[in-house]
Design a protein around this motif. Structure first.
Motif, PDB file in Angstrom:
ATOM      1  N   ALA A  48      69.998  -6.246  71.994  1.00  0.00           N
ATOM      2  CA  ALA A  48      70.687  -5.431  70.891  1.00  0.00           C
ATOM      3  C   ALA A  48      69.718  -6.995  69.931  1.00  0.00           C
ATOM      4  CB  ALA A  48      71.610  -5.564  70.409  1.00  0.00           C
ATOM      5  N   ARG A  49      69.073  -6.478  68.758  1.00  0.00           N
ATOM      6  CA  ARG A  49      69.313  -7.335  67.766  1.00  0.00           C
ATOM      7  C   ARG A  49      70.601  -7.008  66.633  1.00  0.00           C
ATOM      8  NH1 ARG A  49      64.716  -4.840  65.107  1.00  0.00           N
ATOM      9  NH2 ARG A  49      65.931  -4.148  63.276  1.00  0.00           N
ATOM     10  N   VAL A  50      70.318  -8.999  66.332  1.00  0.00           N
ATOM     11  CA  VAL A  50      71.384  -9.485  65.237  1.00  0.00           C
ATOM     12  C   VAL A  50      70.822  -9.497  64.167  1.00  0.00           C
ATOM     13  CG1 VAL A  50      73.544 -10.304  65.027  1.00  0.00           C
ATOM     14  CG2 VAL A  50      72.735  -9.543  67.297  1.00  0.00           C
ATOM     15  N   GLU A  51      71.537  -8.689  62.942  1.00  0.00           N
ATOM     16  CA  GLU A  51      70.615  -9.888  61.475  1.00  0.00           C
ATOM     17  C   GLU A  51      72.109 -10.199  60.650  1.00  0.00           C
ATOM     18  OE1 GLU A  51      67.481  -7.018  59.673  1.00  0.00           O
ATOM     19  OE2 GLU A  51      68.355  -5.857  61.274  1.00  0.00           O
ATOM     20  N   ARG A  52      72.256 -10.948  60.319  1.00  0.00           N
ATOM     21  CA  ARG A  52      72.653 -11.592  59.355  1.00  0.00           C
ATOM     22  C   ARG A  52      72.626 -11.182  58.094  1.00  0.00           C
ATOM     23  NH1 ARG A  52      72.914 -17.628  60.698  1.00  0.00           N
ATOM     24  NH2 ARG A  52      71.748 -17.137  62.752  1.00  0.00           N
ATOM     25  N   LEU A  53      73.324 -10.263  57.123  1.00  0.00           N
ATOM     26  CA  LEU A  53      72.816  -9.898  56.068  1.00  0.00           C
ATOM     27  C   LEU A  53      74.095 -10.747  55.361  1.00  0.00           C
ATOM     28  CD1 LEU A  53      72.539  -5.764  55.933  1.00  0.00           C
ATOM     29  CD2 LEU A  53      71.028  -7.930  56.752  1.00  0.00           C
ATOM     30  N   GLY A  55      77.405 -11.021  54.240  1.00  0.00           N
ATOM     31  CA  GLY A  55      79.167 -10.873  54.547  1.00  0.00           C
ATOM     32  C   GLY A  55      79.508  -9.937  56.160  1.00  0.00           C
ATOM     33  N   ARG A  56      78.061  -9.177  56.342  1.00  0.00           N
ATOM     34  CA  ARG A  56      77.915  -8.412  57.699  1.00  0.00           C
ATOM     35  C   ARG A  56      76.589  -8.866  58.370  1.00  0.00           C
ATOM     36  NH1 ARG A  56      80.874  -5.316  54.484  1.00  0.00           N
ATOM     37  NH2 ARG A  56      81.075  -3.510  53.596  1.00  0.00           N
ATOM     38  N   MET A  57      77.161  -8.054  59.630  1.00  0.00           N
ATOM     39  CA  MET A  57      76.325  -8.110  60.551  1.00  0.00           C
ATOM     40  C   MET A  57      75.875  -6.379  60.973  1.00  0.00           C
ATOM     41  SD  MET A  57      76.150 -11.221  62.978  1.00  0.00           S
ATOM     42  CE  MET A  57      76.917 -12.993  62.141  1.00  0.00           C
ATOM     43  N   VAL A  58      73.904  -6.421  60.326  1.00  0.00           N
ATOM     44  CA  VAL A  58      73.876  -5.250  60.939  1.00  0.00           C
ATOM     45  C   VAL A  58      73.539  -5.598  62.710  1.00  0.00           C
ATOM     46  CG1 VAL A  58      71.896  -3.295  61.165  1.00  0.00           C
ATOM     47  CG2 VAL A  58      72.877  -4.769  58.954  1.00  0.00           C
ATOM     48  N   VAL A  59      73.930  -4.717  63.829  1.00  0.00           N
ATOM     49  CA  VAL A  59      73.933  -4.869  65.417  1.00  0.00           C
ATOM     50  C   VAL A  59      72.493  -3.465  65.722  1.00  0.00           C
ATOM     51  CG1 VAL A  59      74.577  -5.297  67.128  1.00  0.00           C
ATOM     52  CG2 VAL A  59      75.540  -5.829  65.794  1.00  0.00           C
ATOM     53  N   LYS A 122      79.441   1.683  48.553  1.00  0.00           N
ATOM     54  CA  LYS A 122      79.576   0.407  47.637  1.00  0.00           C
ATOM     55  C   LYS A 122      77.619   0.000  47.838  1.00  0.00           C
ATOM     56  CE  LYS A 122      81.806  -4.062  49.561  1.00  0.00           C
ATOM     57  NZ  LYS A 122      80.711  -4.613  48.206  1.00  0.00           N
ATOM     58  N   ARG A 123      77.633  -0.290  46.407  1.00  0.00           N
ATOM     59  CA  ARG A 123      76.948  -1.077  45.865  1.00  0.00           C
ATOM     60  C   ARG A 123      76.146  -2.051  46.010  1.00  0.00           C
ATOM     61  NH1 ARG A 123      73.936   0.053  39.742  1.00  0.00           N
ATOM     62  NH2 ARG A 123      75.862  -1.097  40.006  1.00  0.00           N
ATOM     63  N   SER A 124      75.828  -2.554  46.693  1.00  0.00           N
ATOM     64  CA  SER A 124      75.401  -4.521  46.360  1.00  0.00           C
ATOM     65  C   SER A 124      73.902  -4.913  46.015  1.00  0.00           C
ATOM     66  CB  SER A 124      75.345  -5.101  47.262  1.00  0.00           C
ATOM     67  OG  SER A 124      75.123  -4.676  48.453  1.00  0.00           O
ATOM     68  N   ASP A 125      73.200  -3.378  45.905  1.00  0.00           N
ATOM     69  CA  ASP A 125      71.778  -4.242  45.377  1.00  0.00           C
ATOM     70  C   ASP A 125      72.194  -3.601  44.127  1.00  0.00           C
ATOM     71  OD1 ASP A 125      68.610  -3.926  44.647  1.00  0.00           O
ATOM     72  OD2 ASP A 125      68.359  -2.729  46.693  1.00  0.00           O
ATOM     73  N   LYS A 126      71.684  -3.863  43.080  1.00  0.00           N
ATOM     74  CA  LYS A 126      71.869  -3.927  41.799  1.00  0.00           C
ATOM     75  C   LYS A 126      70.668  -2.849  41.329  1.00  0.00           C
ATOM     76  CE  LYS A 126      75.983  -5.296  41.877  1.00  0.00           C
ATOM     77  NZ  LYS A 126      77.167  -4.699  42.228  1.00  0.00           N
ATOM     78  N   ARG A 127      69.540  -3.176  42.017  1.00  0.00           N
ATOM     79  CA  ARG A 127      68.600  -2.084  41.152  1.00  0.00           C
ATOM     80  C   ARG A 127      68.669  -0.384  41.590  1.00  0.00           C
ATOM     81  NH1 ARG A 127      64.009  -5.187  45.564  1.00  0.00           N
ATOM     82  NH2 ARG A 127      65.276  -4.185  46.531  1.00  0.00           N
ATOM     83  N   ALA A 167      69.622  -3.844  49.739  1.00  0.00           N
ATOM     84  CA  ALA A 167      68.225  -4.410  49.559  1.00  0.00           C
ATOM     85  C   ALA A 167      67.893  -3.977  50.632  1.00  0.00           C
ATOM     86  CB  ALA A 167      68.868  -6.071  49.124  1.00  0.00           C
ATOM     87  N   GLU A 168      68.535  -4.617  51.863  1.00  0.00           N
ATOM     88  CA  GLU A 168      68.322  -4.367  53.415  1.00  0.00           C
ATOM     89  C   GLU A 168      67.488  -3.387  53.482  1.00  0.00           C
ATOM     90  OE1 GLU A 168      70.933  -6.553  52.483  1.00  0.00           O
ATOM     91  OE2 GLU A 168      69.969  -8.520  52.653  1.00  0.00           O
ATOM     92  N   GLY A 169      68.519  -2.813  52.932  1.00  0.00           N
ATOM     93  CA  GLY A 169      68.744  -1.195  53.867  1.00  0.00           C
ATOM     94  C   GLY A 169      70.262  -0.095  52.797  1.00  0.00           C
TER      95      GLY A 169
END
Ligand code: ATP
Ligand code: MG
Length: 406
Positions: A48-53, A55-59, A122-127, A167-169
């Motif tokens: 698995a790939r683990v990305e840090r966003l 306060g969260r991680m996307v696995v 939950k919108r954290s990407d304000k764009r 922002a990341e997805g």
């Protein structure tokens, strides 16, 4: 046609962790360890790939995402896990995705039953043009009405459709599995856990790992009075506990020579405390070798006659190493509840002899005097007994244990 036919297995696990305890430099170590421990936990299921966003991680496992999500329930530091699907960052796409995720998830409920549903965004990407509340209302009004099986319920939903715009997805999900909480194993360094075949020490181990200690396990074996089944029982218990940390070592140290030396030199009443002092010394030496800074035991207060304040003092003072006793204030029932939950109870409950029950005195002392202990130890060759146990110890590096129970 049902939309779920076009929606495959989820591709991602969104992993949440408790952030509140994290300050400054701790955070980096916490996140780095958590990411490593996640990868290690999934090793045997799917790389698995683990990305840090933030306060969260996307696995992103290569496959078997549902199995991976279940496996992550045993990784300390994680507070919850949601198998998720990705969406483009446009309102129409989010609506379409949400509709498909809802249809797919409804199939997991009994057919034709009405399900209480709500939408949380939950919108954290304000764009992104809509606020969280607007997005929630838009999706809900497009996806929920007209479905026979859906009843909107914002206070007690059985199915929460989650939408996370970053922002990341963007992610859409419909379930949230609870994690074990705690701190990633290793963030507090290492400890040596004294493990017997009993109910208590495996629970103590789990609790110490939960607070971030990576454990090396140590068991004392009084061969030939204690046979192979008792040894195998401990190996199997450690294999269960191995699920909770990335790598696991078990040291099996011989103890019969200590039993004999102590029995011959020491009055009956002091035997048990003397055995435990010898264990403590051997454990402290091994801790040094394993670069561990603490010992972990299953001791509690008053649970057995030997666990008085005086006896714990006499045992603990045999070395200067910190002794962590996670069960100190637990009733037996509380310990058993955890043992059942982590899957060690049934195995622990099988009766096997133990090296402390070899030559068990009829009336063990309740209030051992540490000075008396030290005096009695003049009669045995402590250093030689310790050396022998360490040099003849067997070291097993165990893989992770059985798959997660269904
Ligand atoms: P357990 O259920 O863990 O055996 P217990 O309630 O039976 O604990 P004791 O037998 O007094 O209590 O042991 C106290 C602690 O000493 C254990 O929890 C364990 O940490 C350690 N210990 C006892 N026997 C052994 C052994 N053979 N090998 C390693 N550690 C031991
Ligand atoms: Mg015991």
């Amino acid at each position: 046609v049902s939309s779920s036919q076009v929606l495959p297995e989820p591709e991602f696990c969104l992993v949440r962790y408790g952030e509140l305890a994290l300050k400054g430099g701790n955070r980096v170590d916490f996140e780095r360890r958590l990411a490593g421990n996640i990868r290690a936990a999934l090793r045997s299921i799917s790389p698995a790939r683990v990305e840090r966003l933030r306060g969260r991680m996307v696995v992103t496992p290569e496959g078997r995402v549902t199995a991976c999500a279940q496996r992550l329930r045993d990784v300390f530091g994680i507070s919850s896990i949601s198998p998720a699907w990705k969406s483009a960052s446009r309102t129409e796409d989010l609506i379409e995705r949400s509709r498909a995720v809802l249809a797919r998830t409804l199939e997991e409920f009994e057919p034709a039953r009405c399900v209480r549903v709500c939408v949380r965004a939950k919108r954290s990407d304000k764009r992104f043009p809509l606020t969280s509340a607007e997005l929630e209302r838009t999706v809900a009004s497009q996806v929920l009405p007209g479905r026979e099986r859906v009843r909107v319920d914002l206070t007690d939903p059985e199915l929460t459709l989650g939408i996370d715009v970053r922002a990341e997805g963007c992610f859409v999900y419909a379930s949230r599995l609870s994690g074990p909480g705690g701190l990633p194993v290793g963030t507090l360094g290492r400890g040596v856990c004294l493990i017997s075949g009993g109910i208590d020490s495996p629970v103590a181990a789990w609790m110490a790992m939960k607070r971030g200690l990576e454990l090396v396990f140590l068991t004392f074996h009084s061969y030939p009075w204690v046979g192979e089944p008792a040894r195998k029982k401990v190996v199997d218990l450690v294999k269960i506990l191995a699920r909770f940390q990335p790598r696991t070592r078990l040291i099996v140290a011989p103890f019969a020579h200590v039993n004999i030396a102590v029995r011959e030199a020491v009055p009956d009443a002091y035997r048990t405390v003397m055995y435990r002092r010898m264990m403590q010394r051997i454990a402290a030496r091994l801790a040094e070798r394993e670069q561990a800074r603490a010992l972990v035991t299953g001791e509690s207060l008053g649970q057995v006659a030997s666990q008085t304040v005086e006896n714990l003092t006499a045992i603990g003072s045999a070395s200067a190493t910190l002794v962590v006793r996670p069960l100190i204030g637990f009733d037996k029932e509380e310990t058993i509840r955890v043992a059942r939950r982590i899957g060690t109870f049934d195995l622990s409950a099988v009766q096997e002899p133990d090296c402390c029950t070899v030559f068990l005195p009829a009336r063990p002392i309740l209030r051992a005097d540490p000075r008396r202990c030290a005096e009695l130890e003049q009669r045995i060759d402590v250093a030689e007994l310790v050396d022998r146990s360490i040099s003849e110890a067997e070291c097993l590096d165990l893989d992770e244990g059985a798959p997660y129970p269904p």
